[in-house]
Design a protein around this motif. Structure first.
Motif, PDB file in Angstrom:
ATOM      1  N   MET A 192      24.605   7.624   2.744  1.00 18.86           N
ATOM      2  CA  MET A 192      25.705   6.922   3.397  1.00 18.86           C
ATOM      3  C   MET A 192      25.782   5.479   2.905  1.00 18.86           C
ATOM      4  O   MET A 192      24.775   4.907   2.462  1.00 18.86           O
ATOM      5  N   PRO A 193      26.950   4.855   2.958  1.00 12.42           N
ATOM      6  CA  PRO A 193      27.080   3.453   2.560  1.00 12.42           C
ATOM      7  C   PRO A 193      26.075   2.580   3.316  1.00 12.42           C
ATOM      8  O   PRO A 193      25.871   2.746   4.517  1.00 12.42           O
ATOM      9  N   GLY A 194      25.455   1.681   2.596  1.00 13.24           N
ATOM     10  CA  GLY A 194      24.478   0.786   3.210  1.00 13.24           C
ATOM     11  C   GLY A 194      23.058   1.303   3.173  1.00 13.24           C
ATOM     12  O   GLY A 194      22.118   0.588   3.523  1.00 13.24           O
ATOM     13  N   ARG A 195      22.869   2.576   2.744  1.00 10.60           N
ATOM     14  CA  ARG A 195      21.519   3.137   2.706  1.00 10.60           C
ATOM     15  C   ARG A 195      20.862   2.991   1.335  1.00 10.60           C
ATOM     16  O   ARG A 195      19.692   3.345   1.176  1.00 10.60           O
ATOM     17  N   VAL A 196      21.592   2.504   0.352  1.00  8.56           N
ATOM     18  CA  VAL A 196      21.023   2.331  -0.985  1.00  8.56           C
ATOM     19  C   VAL A 196      19.808   1.408  -0.894  1.00  8.56           C
ATOM     20  O   VAL A 196      19.874   0.317  -0.331  1.00  8.56           O
ATOM     21  N   GLY A 197      18.679   1.877  -1.442  1.00 11.17           N
ATOM     22  CA  GLY A 197      17.455   1.090  -1.411  1.00 11.17           C
ATOM     23  C   GLY A 197      16.688   1.195  -0.108  1.00 11.17           C
ATOM     24  O   GLY A 197      15.616   0.613   0.027  1.00 11.17           O
ATOM     25  N   LYS A 198      17.228   1.949   0.860  1.00 13.84           N
ATOM     26  CA  LYS A 198      16.561   2.076   2.155  1.00 13.84           C
ATOM     27  C   LYS A 198      16.044   3.488   2.401  1.00 13.84           C
ATOM     28  O   LYS A 198      15.701   3.841   3.521  1.00 13.84           O
ATOM     29  N   VAL A 199      16.018   4.317   1.350  1.00 11.31           N
ATOM     30  CA  VAL A 199      15.580   5.703   1.466  1.00 11.31           C
ATOM     31  C   VAL A 199      14.422   5.944   0.513  1.00 11.31           C
ATOM     32  O   VAL A 199      14.511   5.648  -0.686  1.00 11.31           O
ATOM     33  N   ALA A 200      13.319   6.463   1.058  1.00 14.91           N
ATOM     34  CA  ALA A 200      12.165   6.801   0.229  1.00 14.91           C
ATOM     35  C   ALA A 200      12.358   8.223  -0.302  1.00 14.91           C
ATOM     36  O   ALA A 200      12.488   9.171   0.485  1.00 14.91           O
ATOM     37  N   LEU A 201      12.392   8.379  -1.613  1.00 11.86           N
ATOM     38  CA  LEU A 201      12.537   9.697  -2.226  1.00 11.86           C
ATOM     39  C   LEU A 201      11.163  10.360  -2.354  1.00 11.86           C
ATOM     40  O   LEU A 201      10.146   9.700  -2.537  1.00 11.86           O
ATOM     41  N   GLY A 202      11.145  11.700  -2.243  1.00  6.34           N
ATOM     42  CA  GLY A 202       9.891  12.444  -2.242  1.00  6.34           C
ATOM     43  C   GLY A 202       9.254  12.560  -3.614  1.00  6.34           C
ATOM     44  O   GLY A 202       9.955  12.552  -4.641  1.00  6.34           O
ATOM     45  N   HIS A 203       7.924  12.689  -3.616  1.00  8.38           N
ATOM     46  CA  HIS A 203       7.164  12.828  -4.866  1.00  8.38           C
ATOM     47  C   HIS A 203       6.100  13.908  -4.708  1.00  8.38           C
ATOM     48  O   HIS A 203       5.575  14.125  -3.607  1.00  8.38           O
ATOM     49  N   ASP A 204       5.790  14.579  -5.830  1.00  6.51           N
ATOM     50  CA  ASP A 204       4.794  15.639  -5.773  1.00  6.51           C
ATOM     51  C   ASP A 204       3.382  15.061  -5.811  1.00  6.51           C
ATOM     52  O   ASP A 204       3.185  13.830  -5.816  1.00  6.51           O
ATOM     53  N   ALA A 205       2.383  15.946  -5.854  1.00  7.47           N
ATOM     54  CA  ALA A 205       0.984  15.515  -5.794  1.00  7.47           C
ATOM     55  C   ALA A 205       0.573  14.687  -7.006  1.00  7.47           C
ATOM     56  O   ALA A 205      -0.426  13.973  -6.958  1.00  7.47           O
ATOM     57  N   GLU A 206       1.339  14.771  -8.095  1.00  6.50           N
ATOM     58  CA  GLU A 206       1.041  13.987  -9.292  1.00  6.50           C
ATOM     59  C   GLU A 206       1.798  12.670  -9.326  1.00  6.50           C
ATOM     60  O   GLU A 206       1.698  11.905 -10.285  1.00  6.50           O
ATOM     61  N   GLY A 207       2.576  12.413  -8.287  1.00  6.71           N
ATOM     62  CA  GLY A 207       3.330  11.166  -8.243  1.00  6.71           C
ATOM     63  C   GLY A 207       4.678  11.236  -8.901  1.00  6.71           C
ATOM     64  O   GLY A 207       5.348  10.208  -9.068  1.00  6.71           O
ATOM     65  N   ARG A 208       5.122  12.443  -9.287  1.00  8.35           N
ATOM     66  CA  ARG A 208       6.435  12.595  -9.920  1.00  8.35           C
ATOM     67  C   ARG A 208       7.496  12.829  -8.850  1.00  8.35           C
ATOM     68  O   ARG A 208       7.259  13.584  -7.893  1.00  8.35           O
ATOM     69  N   GLN A 209       8.652  12.229  -9.024  1.00  6.50           N
ATOM     70  CA  GLN A 209       9.733  12.432  -8.057  1.00  6.50           C
ATOM     71  C   GLN A 209      10.165  13.893  -8.063  1.00  6.50           C
ATOM     72  O   GLN A 209      10.339  14.496  -9.120  1.00  6.50           O
TER      73      GLN A 209
END
Length: 449
Positions: free
Chosen positions: A312-329
């Protein structure tokens, strides 16, 4: 017989017959405060002895002497006031009020300060387990005292206390609170057949009805609907598609599997049915209903069950994206959950701490709490042979009940846990599959506070 200046009987100097009768009922002062006050009364009133059932006014006290009693008491230290003397009739009642005032005025232990920072634990552990970021909320003494964030959310953007994470099954904890608010409002009933509320889909007929309580406590025995969500851009089924086994889904229709109430089995399907029941009973979309019932009343403004919330507008930079056990998105960075009640919440750590504090307020029967005390007790009462109440993991085996929930959606790991009596707690949200190790390290560090 006492005589006055005219040689007549001085009736005012004669003992009160009622007072004389009470002599036989004399009760010796027992506590230190009773003894001290009795001595003051005796001296000021000019009587030989004062018992715990005596009243200063019955023994000849009046407004002037009352002031003298208060003055004498202040010299002897008891915190006696005029109001106390008029409010409490007998010596025993007055002494008890003085003791209570002393206890209230006693120095209270200083609150345990929150740590200035959880570093270096997060930086070290984040690197070791390849978890990009973490958000932490700390509760001490029934208050949110710290909100820290470390590491990265995505694309080099740092995590902040208002960064949202996907929390998987921790969603059930929040959903349960919302469902119990509907119970408190009379919209739902815990032990009613859930088919009473369902419109677009119904639990298949059986000898024993499935109830709201059984859905909340994972006791409904419905067939599981496996699935870890859908990637952005994929064809995403609706909740009714999941229940009917139709649309862009490969799961079978939801049906009965075990006798309702007989077996505890955690399954997202129970909260899918609950979500549909809450929506059908109120006529509101689930994400908006939960904002009305929970998120807005508790000031959880940076959290949402809306699956479009992260973009949603205003959420850019405020969402943590998921990563696997190796640290890859993870592919797509997140997952979309039509079964939002079970696993689709996007909260911040401080917002989840607000929920924990409200559950505690309700369970302790505090004024203006959102749940009645007896309703909160239902939430925090584990079913026999389990550590699960209503949408809540509950450990009541120790000196202080602990409650909360955890969640491990693809690419994330989070937990919320609070001690009911002590009012201490911790919320830790991470955006990595190996976030469990980060949670454990921070929890261990906080145990030293």
């Amino acid at each position: 017989m006492p005589l006055n200046a005219n040689g007549k009987v001085d009736r005012k100097a004669l003992p009160d017959p009622e007072e004389a009768d009470s002599e036989g009922e004399f009760v010796e002062p027992a506590t230190p405060t009773e003894t001290a006050l009795a001595a003051i009364w005796s001296r000021v009133l000019g009587v030989e002895r004062v018992g715990t059932t005596d009243s200063s006014f019955a023994r000849g006290g009046h407004s002037i002497l009352v002031i003298q009693v208060v003055a004498a008491a202040r010299e002897a230290q008891p915190p006696l006031s005029l109001f106390m003397l008029y409010q409490h009739e007998t010596l025993a009642e007055l002494a008890a009020a003085v003791d209570e005032a002393v206890a209230a005025a006693a120095p209270k232990p200083a609150p345990v300060p929150a740590p200035a920072s959880l570093l270096p634990v997060p930086a070290e552990v984040l690197e070791r387990y390849r978890v990009p970021g973490v958000s932490v909320a700390v509760i001490i003494g029934g208050e949110l005292v710290a909100a820290e964030a470390h590491g990265l959310a995505a694309g080099g953007v740092p995590v902040t206390p208002v960064t949202t994470f996907q929390v998987g099954s921790l969603s059930k904890h929040v959903t349960a609170f919302g469902a119990l608010r509907l119970v408190g409002d009379g919209v739902l009933a815990l032990d009613e057949d859930v088919n009473t509320y369902l419109r677009g889909w119904r639990v298949p007929d059986g000898e024993v009805p499935v109830t709201v309580r059984q859905l909340l406590g994972h006791l409904a025995g419905l067939t599981p609907t496996p699935g870890k969500g859908f990637q952005p851009g994929d064809a995403v089924p609706t909740l009714l598609d999941l229940l009917h086994g139709s649309g862009p889904t490969t799961t079978a229709p939801v049906g009965r599997d075990l006798e309702p109430g007989a077996v505890f089995r955690k399954a997202n399907v129970h909260y899918s049915v609950l979500q549909q029941a809450m929506t059908d009973a109120t006529g509101e979309p689930f994400h908006q209903l939960m904002r009305t019932l929970v998120l807005d009343p508790l000031g959880m403004r940076d959290s949402s069950f809306d699956q479009g919330f992260p973009v949603m507008p205003g959420r850019v930079g405020k969402v943590a994206l998921g990563h696997d056990a190796e640290g890859r998105q993870i592919e797509g960075g997140r997952r979309i959950r039509p079964d939002a009640a079970a696993a689709g919440l996007w909260p911040t750590a401080p917002d989840l701490a607000k929920l924990a504090l409200e559950i505690r307020r309700s369970a302790l029967g505090r004024p203006l709490a959102l749940l009645r005390e007896e309703t909160a007790a239902e939430l925090l009462t584990p079913h026999r042979d389990t550590f699960y109440g209503l949408g809540t993991v509950v450990d009541a085996t120790g000196a202080d009940t602990q409650f909360g929930h955890g969640g491990t959606p693809t690419g994330y790991h989070g937990v919320s846990v609070t001690r009911l009596t002590a009012g201490s707690g911790l919320v830790v949200l991470t955006n990595g599959d190996a976030g469990e190790h980060v949670v454990k390290a921070i929890a261990a560090a906080m145990d030293t506070v």
